[in-house]
Design an enzyme around this catalytic site. Structure first.
Site, PDB file in Angstrom:
ATOM      1  N   HIS A 136       0.838  -1.200   0.000  1.00 30.82           N
ATOM      2  CA  HIS A 136       0.000   0.000   0.000  1.00 30.82           C
ATOM      3  C   HIS A 136       0.868   1.244   0.000  1.00 30.82           C
ATOM      4  CE1 HIS A 136       0.488   0.998   4.388  1.00 30.82           C
ATOM      5  NE2 HIS A 136       0.826  -0.270   4.427  1.00 30.82           N
ATOM      6  N   HIS A 138       0.727   5.779  -1.400  1.00 31.88           N
ATOM      7  CA  HIS A 138       0.046   6.848  -2.142  1.00 31.88           C
ATOM      8  C   HIS A 138       0.667   6.997  -3.525  1.00 31.88           C
ATOM      9  CE1 HIS A 138      -2.301   7.906   1.290  1.00 31.88           C
ATOM     10  NE2 HIS A 138      -1.286   8.362   1.999  1.00 31.88           N
TER      11      HIS A 138
END
Ligand SMILES: *[C@@H]1O[C@H](CO)[C@@H](O)[C@H](O)[C@H]1NC(C)=O
Ligand SMILES: *[C@@H]1O[C@H](CO)[C@@H](O)[C@H](O)[C@H]1NC(C)=O
Ligand SMILES: *[C@@H]1O[C@H](CO)[C@@H](O)[C@H](O)[C@H]1NC(C)=O
Ligand SMILES: *[C@@H]1O[C@H](CO)[C@@H](O)[C@H](O)[C@H]1NC(C)=O
Length: 349
Positions: A136, A138
């Site tokens: 995970h 951004h």
């Protein structure tokens, strides 16, 4: 010479044929070997149910699930409830034996250079010790196909674009309950969102909403141009074709329930865990003033909001379609409806 050429071709064709037959045989043996046909759980996963009622509700076989060695990428978008969601994964990773790995990108950039993409793609697809893994970070969608790599599973969560912007705006000023002592970028700035819009300050400019479209659109130049129509269409296309599931912040509980049914090796037990630890996981911005009607009207008149909202509505419709294929038990928990297909006339015996 011409003749010889033909005969070489013939033997080449013959050799290829033999090679193909051997390959097929080897593959066949492999498939038959593992997982075993007697493994009822394997059958269940593939809908290959042998109509044994007592087996219907059995768990997936851990052995088979882990042999899938999946990679899941959650290219999370800031202020969409991503922390609440990823904490569920961190809580479950030990019990379900998978890895959760955070991808930290320098300077908070949401895209990578082509070389970095290549390194990232190579690294995670060949890092076998870490599989199965949930990554995970951004970062905008990365197209593994163009690197000739095995394509991982992508998931994401979208939020109503204005809510996300307002949340981000106050988050930068007041922080949240997750890391209460961390001083945020705009700490001490007391301008409300309404004032910001009225005074046309850059922090609340509609261009700041151009985030969910580029995250789903990907790494190409056109994705990151606010208002680019192609980017919107590409984001929609990726949402349907390249993502296993895109949930919405407004209904994270259902998102987790659906994931539990399609990715049990990661999310087995996630719904129950999320429900029982909701308080612990809910990350809340410390201070948030709802924008006035006037502000809302102003923002909604911008083409950027309209495009971002179009993507959000598109995602919501698709998500509800998937959610409605599940059933709800008396406790309001969404469950898999069970197998609605079976294989027949498998021949030759
Ligand atoms: C059905 O499954 C149960 C439990 O796995 C097993 O004991 C039983 O023998 C199965 N029955 C048939 C007809 O396969
Ligand atoms: C990402 O890495 C930088 C530099 O090592 C570090 O300062 C920052 O805290 C990291 N971010 C997160 C979310 O861990
Ligand atoms: C992937 O990167 C990590 C950290 O940078 C490294 O430790 C690991 O060995 C790499 N894996 C492969 C397969 O290259
Ligand atoms: C509903 O919740 C109750 C209390 O937590 C529990 O005992 C029961 O098993 C649940 N029912 C189902 C179908 O999950």
């Amino acid at each position: 010479m011409f003749k010889r050429c033909i005969s070489t071709k013939k033997s080449l064709v013959f050799a290829s044929l033999i090679f193909c037959i051997i390959t097929v045989l080897i593959l066949e043996l492999k498939v038959l070997n593992f997982p075993k046909n007697s493994d009822l759980n394997f059958n269940r996963l593939h809908g290959q149910i042998n109509l044994n009622e007592s087996v219907k509700n059995r768990e997936y076989s851990t052995k088979y699930l882990h042999s899938r060695n999946l990679i899941v990428i959650y290219n999370r978008i800031p202020k969409t409830g991503s922390t609440s969601f990823i904490n569920v994964a961190y809580d479950l990773c030990k019990k379900n034996s998978f890895n959760v790995i955070h991808l930290n990108i320098t300077k908070n950039s949401h895209f990578l250079s082509l070389a970095d993409q290549a390194r990232f793609v190579y690294n995670i697809t060949s890092w076998n010790e870490k599989k199965p893994a949930l990554y995970h970070g951004h970062v905008g969608f990365i197209n593994f196909q163009v690197f000739g790599a095995t394509v991982p599973i992508f998931i994401n969560i979208l939020r109503k674009p204005l809510d996300r912007l307002v949340s981000y705006y106050y988050f930068l000023r007041y922080g949240d309950n997750y890391r209460p002592n961390l001083i945020r970028k705009k700490h001490g700035n007391k301008v409300t969102f309404d004032e910001c819009v009225k005074e046309k300050r850059p922090d609340c400019h509609p261009d700041n909403m151009w985030l969910q479209i580029p995250f789903l659109c990907g790494q190409s130049a056109f994705c990151w141009i606010p208002g680019n129509e192609w980017a919107l269409q590409e984001a929609k296309k990726n949402l349907v074709e390249k993502y296993l599931l895109v949930g919405i912040t407004e209904d994270i509980t259902s998102f987790i329930s659906v994931l539990e049914t399609v990715l049990p090796e990661f999310f087995k037990g996630a719904s129950e865990h999320f429900a029982s630890s909701l308080k612990k996981h809910l990350r809340k911005t410390n201070k948030k003033i709802e924008p006035s009607e006037e502000t809302v009207t102003e923002i909604k008149s911008s083409p950027i909001w309209q495009m971002e909202n179009e993507l959000y509505e598109f995602a919501a419709q698709q998500f509800h379609f998937i959610k409605n294929q599940m059933k709800m038990n008396e406790n309001g928990t969404l469950l898999d409806k069970g197998i609605h297909f079976k294989f027949e006339k498998i021949y030759p015996k």
